[in-house]
Design an enzyme around this catalytic site. Structure first.
Site, PDB file in Angstrom:
ATOM      1  N   SER A   1      34.078  39.508  44.412  1.00 33.51           N
ATOM      2  CA  SER A   1      34.346  40.729  44.040  1.00 33.51           C
ATOM      3  C   SER A   1      33.368  41.499  44.615  1.00 33.51           C
ATOM      4  CB  SER A   1      34.536  40.306  42.542  1.00 33.51           C
ATOM      5  OG  SER A   1      36.254  39.960  42.911  1.00 33.51           O
TER       6      SER A   1
ATOM      7  N   SER B   1      37.292  42.428  43.068  1.00 33.23           N
ATOM      8  CA  SER B   1      37.560  43.797  41.858  1.00 33.23           C
ATOM      9  C   SER B   1      36.023  44.706  41.478  1.00 33.23           C
ATOM     10  CB  SER B   1      37.640  42.821  40.524  1.00 33.23           C
ATOM     11  OG  SER B   1      35.981  41.843  40.875  1.00 33.23           O
TER      12      SER B   1
ATOM     13  N   LYS C   1      29.263  48.529  36.159  1.00 33.60           N
ATOM     14  CA  LYS C   1      30.952  47.968  36.472  1.00 33.60           C
ATOM     15  C   LYS C   1      31.387  47.549  35.378  1.00 33.60           C
ATOM     16  CE  LYS C   1      33.769  43.966  38.158  1.00 33.60           C
ATOM     17  NZ  LYS C   1      33.468  42.923  39.354  1.00 33.60           N
TER      18      LYS C   1
END
Lengths: 480, 480, 96
Positions: free
Chosen positions: B172, B148, B73
């Site tokens: 997330s 996210s 990420k």
């Protein structure tokens, strides 16, 4: 000095703690490095980095707390103080808000008015910010440059109670604090390098009033003298305003050294809404009795106690005790000497005289000199044993000071041994008598003081090595 | 069988048994990415720094991950590779250091394929808040992948990479895992180092793995857990070999089903699918009981105070001084700060900074932040008490399956998507999301298992069993 | 209710420049969110100790040892504006 108004002063001192590395990262704390060379992702506040607490900084704060008679917290934590400024890389300062490591302490200071107790509200640990260099003056500057070397240097913030009543007391409080921190060896307290900084709060109220008057915060005082001067100026300014029925405005004022006055910084201060909250990146501190005891055991004798002991134990005059206990290194030097040479006053005279003269001339730190107490004691014994004269001793002392050599060796190497040989001295004395018939005449006519001149001549001839007492005696005997 | 479809464990075995060349695996992955990512847009930045042709010459023999691919990420720092957090603010920022998880992956011989898209600064539940582009859910081209960590979930789901790392502050990892039909685990707070993870809410953030099966999750947990001296909140303890817990056995496992969670109004198909899984667990020998837990809506309310408060402080450092965006043309500092932040942050980030600043501001701290921290105690105690009697607690991961891109405009509605995942972060416990079925639109449904602090192995064991029991035929999403 | 004046005060604290439209929008949205979080008042938290840390960890330290700092090149690599090995910022005028 004034009967109508009472002055109320509180001081906030920031002292840099003398650790090797910063409080939350392993960068060096060294002063004077090239800009931004002592920085890393952590102290630059790069995204994703985290602080890890330097244990020594905590130890230093605890010992400071103990020396200033504080309670040490059994549970403490860090908080974030949020504000924007270019010298603050994370836009928050890691500090301590509601649970400082130390609180409720006090010190006693002595001024001409007597002994005064000044409370210490709290001492907490926090990180220093970086340094801004303005292009030109702050008002007219087109920009500023930021150096983050100082960011993350550990600071102890020492907050006093509003117990200080005069600028002199403020100075004495600071002197006491500085001396204590130096004794503890937790801070070098160098105001020029910014390792000790002080802000002050000052207000006036009518005597007998319980309520405090409106306070003014004073900043940018770069020496103890400046602090005393700024407080005195502010005291006068506020009194004048009150006497003229003018209202004191709560504000921050800056000390302008060149104009010797305080100037309002109004409008340059943001509303202080720091939004403190517990720092989630650090875990809480628990200080148990064992940890506290460990540090207590390391607590050195503090200046006031040492001073009193020097007076009692060594019969030193108060003045001498003041000078010698001014620094822990000096006091240690004194005691090292006295342990081997019993006449404390003689040691004190040498320290206050020759030693401090050389220290001041060379602008040296005591710990950087080569001389030890043992060497000084040995040299003093050599004087007593007539191996060297007091005059020659000064030369020997200087040599020890710079080289750390044994005084015996110095005397041997340089041929400084005192001439105490009866025959050698007698022939010299006779030579001088022969060369100075008119002086002899004077002495015979009762001008006894002229003997000194003759002794001086012998000393000159021997480059100071002749035993002056022996020479003096010989002249007196021979000129009768 | 196409190599890109293989799990990390399968690839690892093939490499160990020399049945396949590392080069072929990366070629397959690369081919899949080239053909798929233009539609999915999972990557923000593909790592071009490694050369597939050279891979076989490098020696990954004794490493744990054998040179296999992992996506990361874009809020996890990799030295010399842009770390943007999908924000305009950090578009050009290149960190000079590696996150600890990146170090661990490199040491274990993992190859990082690139940085995945996310909601800006991990704030959001759809990856629509990326400043660059939204990521598409491989299961439906007009559907969000969740957020996210939407890019990390979508990349794994679409077969562009077998495993990825995400971060989970309020769901997330688990919510996008659920939306994309993959497995996602949020470890216990303190199990994985946060050093190098760009902070959103420091007391809630954790890095965790996403994969297409539980086995790979166990493998990745072996790599990323463990004490890190750079993260004070990372706990010093021994972690088990998580792959030892890949047993198809839930016999006598006590699993609680909280009434309060199922009382919430949520999608009927999700409810049925989760309850169906519960029945199957029961048949397999698990002891399932209804339990009582503080309502998730309170956790959600506390979450939006704590997370935004911490975020407002964590995101204050983006001021245009040291890195990242600086607004052009600002002729004074104040303007530079405010305009940089105006231009660099997207709407959701600003909203959360505003809310967080508000709840910490003078006069509101006790009503909001302190209150939320107290509720946090209640929620944590609740879980702790339940875990004294139960091994796991079960709930849906999300109230709905993947919603449409652009569907949720109202922030409160968007926040409600996190209702089941947020309590876990508030309590600091671990949780895993595993696929448990599909709705009629063909969109995956996720089931969440929550465990006691540092009991990831139980999550892995139960999730692995569930995976075997349900034996879902998760086809590679069509994308056409 | 968070009025526009409060929004502007908060924006100022957060160093965020907001458009007039944003001020209006945030006034409404923040009010809604605050209304929602006030749900917490339904819980009795009078005698509850707040939790700042969910893990039972305390006293984590590092030794006072200097390790290498970052090279100056890396320190300044991301600087939007630099001069004389320092970060440059525009003038600090403090407005009334």
């Amino acid at each position: 000095m004034d009967d109508k108004y009472e002055t109320i002063i509180g001081l906030e001192v920031h002292a840099q703690l003398d650790t090797e590395s910063k409080i939350f990262c392993s960068c060096s704390t060294e002063f004077g490095s090239e800009p931004n060379t002592n920085t890393c992702p952590v102290c630059l506040g790069l995204p994703g980095t985290l602080p890890v607490l330097n244990k020594k900084a905590v130890d230093y704060l605890i010992i400071t707390g103990l020396a200033l008679n504080c309670e040490i917290a059994s549970y403490s934590k860090f908080d974030r103080k949020n504000y924007f400024y270019p010298d603050l890389p994370k836009a928050y300062q890691i500090s301590q808000f509601d649970l400082p490591l130390a609180k409720n302490g006090y010190i006693k200071v002595e001024t001409e008015e007597g002994i005064h107790r000044i409370g210490i509200t709290r001492i907490h640990l926090e990180e220093d910010a970086g340094k801004l260099i303005h292009e030109g003056s702050i008002d007219q500057s087109s920009g500023s440059l930021v150096d983050y070397n100082r960011t993350g240097v550990p600071l102890a913030e020492i907050v006093s109670e509003p117990d200080i009543r005069t600028p002199e007391q403020a100075r004495e409080y600071l002197n006491y604090l500085k001396k204590t921190l130096e004794y503890l060896k937790v801070s070098d307290c160098n105001m020029e390098e910014g390792s000790l900084r002080c802000d002050a709060n000052i207000s006036l109220r009518l005597h007998g009033n319980k309520k405090f008057g409106t306070k003014v915060e004073l900043k940018n005082m770069n020496s103890f003298k400046a602090i005393e001067k700024a407080l005195a100026y502010e005291q006068k300014r506020q009194r004048k305003m009150l006497e003229n029925d003018k209202k004191i405005v709560q504000e921050t004022r800056t000390w302008d050294e060149s104009k010797s006055k305080t100037i309002s910084m109004r409008g340059k201060e943001e509303a202080n809404d720091y939004r403190y909250f517990p720092e989630p990146d650090l875990v809480p501190l628990e200080i148990d009795e064992r940890w506290k005891k460990d540090i207590e055991d390391r607590l050195p004798e503090l200046p006031a106690v040492k001073r009193k002991r020097f007076i009692d134990e060594y019969n030193l005059p108060e003045y001498d005790a003041d000078v010698i206990t001014d620094s822990r290194d000096l006091a240690d030097f004194f005691e090292d000497s006295v342990s081997e040479y019993k006449d404390a006053k003689v040691v004190s005279n040498w320290i206050m005289g020759e030693f401090l003269r050389l220290i001041n001339e060379e602008k040296m730190a005591i710990e950087d000199t080569k001389i030890t107490g043992q060497l000084l004691a040995k040299m003093l014994k050599m004087i007593d044993q007539d191996v060297i004269s007091s005059k020659i001793a000064k030369t020997v002392f200087e040599e020890i000071f710079y080289t750390g050599k044994d005084p015996e060796e110095i005397v041997k190497e340089k041929g400084l041994k005192q001439i105490s040989d009866q025959d050698e001295l007698e022939s010299l004395v006779e030579k001088i008598i022969d060369e100075n018939p008119s002086v002899i005449e004077d002495i015979k006519n009762g001008k006894d003081k002229a003997v000194g001149y003759l002794v001086g001549q012998v000393m000159k001839e021997t480059k100071g090595k002749a035993n002056p007492q022996m020479v003096n005696k010989m002249f007196k005997e021979k000129i009768k | 069988m196409k190599l890109y479809k293989c799990s990390l464990t399968e690839l690892k075995n093939m490499i160990e048994e020399k049945r396949v060349k590392l080069q072929d695996i990366h070629e397959s992955i690369s081919y899949r990415t080239t053909s798929t990512d233009p539609k999915i847009k999972a990557y923000v930045n593909k790592n071009e720094a490694y050369n597939i042709d050279e891979l076989d010459q490098k020696d990954y023999k004794d490493t744990y991950l054998k040179g296999l691919p992992i996506a990361i990420k874009d809020n996890i720092s990799i030295e010399d590779i842009n770390t943007t957090c999908s924000s305009k603010m950090l578009e050009e920022y290149i960190p000079p250091y590696n996150a600890t998880v990146v170090e661990k992956i490199k040491e274990a011989g993992g190859i990082i394929t690139g940085k995945t898209n996310m909601d800006e600064y991990a704030m959001g539940s759809s990856t629509e808040n990326s400043a660059f582009f939204p990521t598409v859910n491989p299961w439906g081209k007009n559907r969000v992948p969740g957020g996210s960590s939407g890019g990390s979930a979508a990349a794994v789901a679409a077969g562009m990479v077998p495993v990825s790392l995400g971060s989970d502050t309020g769901g997330s990892i688990r919510q996008p895992a659920s939306f994309c039909g993959v497995v996602g685990l949020k470890p216990t707070y303190g199990a994985v180092s946060r050093y190098g993870l760009v902070a959103f809410a420091s007391s809630l953030d954790q890095i965790g793995p996403l994969a297409r099966n539980v086995e790979d999750i166990a493998l990745m947990m072996n790599v990323i857990t463990g004490r890190d001296e750079k993260d004070s909140t990372c706990v010093n303890r021994e972690y088990p070999d998580f792959t030892e817990y890949l047993k198809n056995d839930v016999t006598d496992m006590k699993i609680g089903i909280p009434d309060q969670y199922f009382d919430i109004e949520f999608d009927q198909e999700v409810r049925e699918s989760v309850l169906n899984a519960v029945e199957k667990l029961k048949k397999a020998g698990a002891k399932i009981e209804r339990v009582s837990l503080t309502g998730a809506e309170y956790a959600l309310a506390a979450y939006y105070i704590i997370a935004t408060a911490e975020a407002s402080s964590n995101l204050a450092r983006y001021d245009g001084v040291r890195y990242g965006l600086r607004a052009a043309g600002a002729d004074n500092l104040e303007k530079m700060f405010t305009e940089t932040r105006q231009q660099g942050f997207g709407e959701e980030v600003k909203r959360r900074i505003m809310l967080g600043t508000y709840v910490l501001s003078s006069g509101y701290y006790d009503d909001f932040y302190l209150k939320a921290q107290k509720v946090r105690t209640l929620i944590k105690n609740d879980f702790d008490q339940l875990f004294a009697d139960y091994d796991l607690i079960l709930s849906p991961t999300t109230p709905t399956t993947a919603f449409k891109i652009g569907e949720k405009r109202d922030p409160l509605k968007m926040y409600a998507a996190d209702i089941f995942t947020v309590p876990v972060n508030i309590a600091g416990i671990p949780a895993i999301s595993v696929p448990c079925g599909f709705d009629q639109k063909g969109l995956p449904i996720g089931l969440q298992l929550m465990g006691a602090h540092f009991k990831e192995e139980k999550l892995i064991q139960a999730a692995f069993s569930l995976e075997k029991i349900l034996n879902l035929d998760i086809k590679y999403p069509a994308l056409k | 209710m968070i009025n526009e004046e409060e929004v502007r005060y908060i924006a100022d604290l957060a160093s965020l420049k907001l458009s007039k439209k944003e001020v209006e929008m945030f006034s409404k949205q923040l009010s809604d969110i605050v209304d929602y979080v006030e749900k917490l008042d339904e819980l009795d938290t009078k005698d509850i100790v707040p939790t700042a840390y969910t893990i039972p960890v305390k006293n984590v330290f590092r030794e006072d040892k200097v390790k290498g700092s970052l090279s100056l090149e890396k320190v300044l690599k991301n600087a939007p504006e630099k001069q004389a090995d320092q970060f440059r910022v525009p003038k600090i005028i403090e407005e009334d």
